[in-house]
Write a protein that holds these residues in place. Structure first.
Motif, mmCIF file in Angstrom:
data_model
loop_
_atom_site.group_PDB
_atom_site.id
_atom_site.type_symbol
_atom_site.label_atom_id
_atom_site.label_comp_id
_atom_site.label_asym_id
_atom_site.label_seq_id
_atom_site.Cartn_x
_atom_site.Cartn_y
_atom_site.Cartn_z
ATOM 1 N N PHE A 27 0.838 -1.202 0.000
ATOM 2 C CA PHE A 27 0.000 0.000 0.000
ATOM 3 C C PHE A 27 0.872 1.251 0.000
ATOM 4 C CE2 PHE A 27 -2.173 3.359 2.413
ATOM 5 C CZ PHE A 27 -3.317 3.517 1.640
ATOM 6 N N CYS A 41 1.064 4.318 -2.947
ATOM 7 C CA CYS A 41 0.825 5.735 -2.638
ATOM 8 C C CYS A 41 1.823 6.652 -3.338
ATOM 9 C CB CYS A 41 0.875 5.960 -1.131
ATOM 10 S SG CYS A 41 -0.536 5.265 -0.231
ATOM 11 N N CYS A 53 -10.899 5.262 6.016
ATOM 12 C CA CYS A 53 -10.762 5.096 4.561
ATOM 13 C C CYS A 53 -9.281 5.056 4.218
ATOM 14 C CB CYS A 53 -11.473 6.231 3.808
ATOM 15 S SG CYS A 53 -10.983 7.877 4.340
ATOM 16 N N TRP A 54 -9.008 4.689 2.956
ATOM 17 C CA TRP A 54 -7.614 4.486 2.566
ATOM 18 C C TRP A 54 -6.800 5.778 2.614
ATOM 19 C CZ3 TRP A 54 -5.323 7.054 -1.427
ATOM 20 C CH2 TRP A 54 -6.163 7.715 -2.329
ATOM 21 N N ASP A 55 -7.435 6.939 2.345
ATOM 22 C CA ASP A 55 -6.648 8.173 2.332
ATOM 23 C C ASP A 55 -6.246 8.595 3.751
ATOM 24 O OD1 ASP A 55 -9.303 8.612 2.814
ATOM 25 O OD2 ASP A 55 -9.429 10.506 1.724
ATOM 26 N N GLU A 56 -7.024 8.193 4.773
ATOM 27 C CA GLU A 56 -6.606 8.458 6.146
ATOM 28 C C GLU A 56 -5.374 7.630 6.492
ATOM 29 O OE1 GLU A 56 -9.595 8.040 9.078
ATOM 30 O OE2 GLU A 56 -10.885 9.628 8.274
ATOM 31 N N LEU A 57 -5.352 6.388 6.017
ATOM 32 C CA LEU A 57 -4.177 5.544 6.241
ATOM 33 C C LEU A 57 -2.976 6.114 5.491
ATOM 34 C CD1 LEU A 57 -2.851 3.036 7.395
ATOM 35 C CD2 LEU A 57 -3.713 1.736 5.423
ATOM 36 N N ALA A 58 -3.206 6.619 4.281
ATOM 37 C CA ALA A 58 -2.117 7.220 3.505
ATOM 38 C C ALA A 58 -1.569 8.454 4.225
ATOM 39 C CB ALA A 58 -2.616 7.587 2.108
ATOM 40 N N THR A 80 -8.647 4.354 11.408
ATOM 41 C CA THR A 80 -8.813 5.002 10.104
ATOM 42 C C THR A 80 -10.083 4.489 9.442
ATOM 43 O OG1 THR A 80 -7.478 3.303 8.989
ATOM 44 C CG2 THR A 80 -6.320 5.245 9.828
#
Length: 242
Positions: A170, A174, A214-219, A212
Motif C-alpha cells: 500500500f 501511494c 478510509c484508505w486516504d486516512e491511512l495514507a 482510520t
C-alpha cells in the motif's frame, strides 16, 4: 562635589564631622563646625579603594597605618564613590559594584543568571548543536543506529508479517518519495500509535489502523510518519539527548 562625612584621624576612635570637597585629583577635608581643627588634603590616586564597605555606608582609607578614614552615608555616598572610581581599573570598579549589591541580592542575581544559562542551553543551544551535528553524520550511520534501536525495542510488540507485506505494498502504491529505504511493520497490538526510528523503519499498530475510516486516512498516517524519517526528527532528538 561637596558633601559631609565622618572623619577619623587614625590616632583615636573619636569621630569628627567634616565637609568634603571632591576635586578631579584630590579630596579636601575641613571641619564642619568651622573651628579649624581639621584641614586635610588627600591625593585621590592614593585613596585605598580596597576598604570599600557594603550597604549604605562607604569607607575610604588614606595614608599608612594607622589609616585616616572617611565614612560616607546616605544619598551622597554613591556620587562620591563614582567620582573616586574614575581613575580605577575595571577590576576595582566591578569589585565595588559586587560588594555594594550585598550577599543576598548577589546570590539571587547569580541564581537568575544560572537559570538563564540553563534555559538557553536546554531550549536553544542544545537543539541547535544537535541539529548541526546530525548534518555531519551520513545516512548509513543513521540507518545503523536505527537498526540497533529497533532491535532493542522489537520485543515489545508482535509483528504480523502478512499484514506488514500488505502495508508495504500500500505504501508503494501511494507513490511516496524518500532517500531512505522505508520498511514498515504492522504490529498486532490494540495500541493507537505509530512511530518511526532513524534510518527508515516505521511501525504502525493495529489499534491505530482500525481508527482510520478510509484508505486516504491511512495514507495520511503513513505520510506523517515518513515525514519524521525524511526530516530525521528521531535522529535529531537523539543527538539533542546526547
Amino acid at each position: 562635589m561637596r558633601t559631609t562625612a565622618i572623619y577619623f584621624d587614625g590616632q583615636s576612635s573619636k569621630p569628627h564631622k567634616v565637609e568634603v570637597q571632591v576635586l578631579s585629583d584630590r579630596i579636601l577635608i575641613q571641619s564642619a563646625l568651622d573651628l579649624g581643627q581639621i584641614s586635610r588634603t588627600w591625593i585621590k590616586e592614593d585613596v585605598k579603594t580596597e576598604s570599600f564597605s557594603t550597604g549604605e555606608k562607604i569607607l575610604l582609607s588614606y595614608g599608612d597605618f594607622p589609616y585616616e578614614r572617611l565614612e560616607f552615608t546616605g544619598s551622597d555616598s554613591e556620587g562620591v564613590m563614582l567620582n573616586i572610581l574614575g581613575h580605577e581599573s575595571k577590576v576595582k570598579k566591578y569589585q565595588y559594584w559586587i560588594t555594594r549589591v550585598g550577599a543576598f541580592r548577589l546570590t539571587l542575581y547569580s541564581v537568575a543568571v544560572l537559570a538563564l544559562v540553563i534555559y538557553s542551553y536546554v531550549f536553544h543551544i542544545s537543539p541547535f548543536v544537535g541539529e548541526q551535528a546530525v548534518k555531519l553524520i551520513p545516512q548509513r550511520v543513521e540507518t545503523k543506529v536505527g537498526e540497533v534501536m529497533y532491535n532493542n525495542m522489537s520485543f515489545m510488540f508482535d509483528v504480523d508479517s502478512t499484514k506488514s507485506e500488505l502495508l508495504n505494498e500500500f505504501f508503494d502504491v501511494c507513490g511516496f518519495e524518500s532517500e531512505y529505504d522505508i520498511r514498515l511493520d504492522y504490529a498486532s497490538d490494540n495500541m493507537v500509535n505509530a512511530f518511526a526510528v532513524p534510518g527508515g523503519q516505521i511501525v504502525v499498530f493495529e489499534g491505530l489502523v482500525r481508527e482510520t475510516e478510509c484508505w486516504d486516512e491511512l495514507a495520511a498516517l503513513l505520510g506523517h510518519e515518513l515525514a519524521h524519517v525524511n526530516e530525521r526528527h528521531s535522529f535529531k532528538q537523539l543527538a539533542r539527548s546526547v
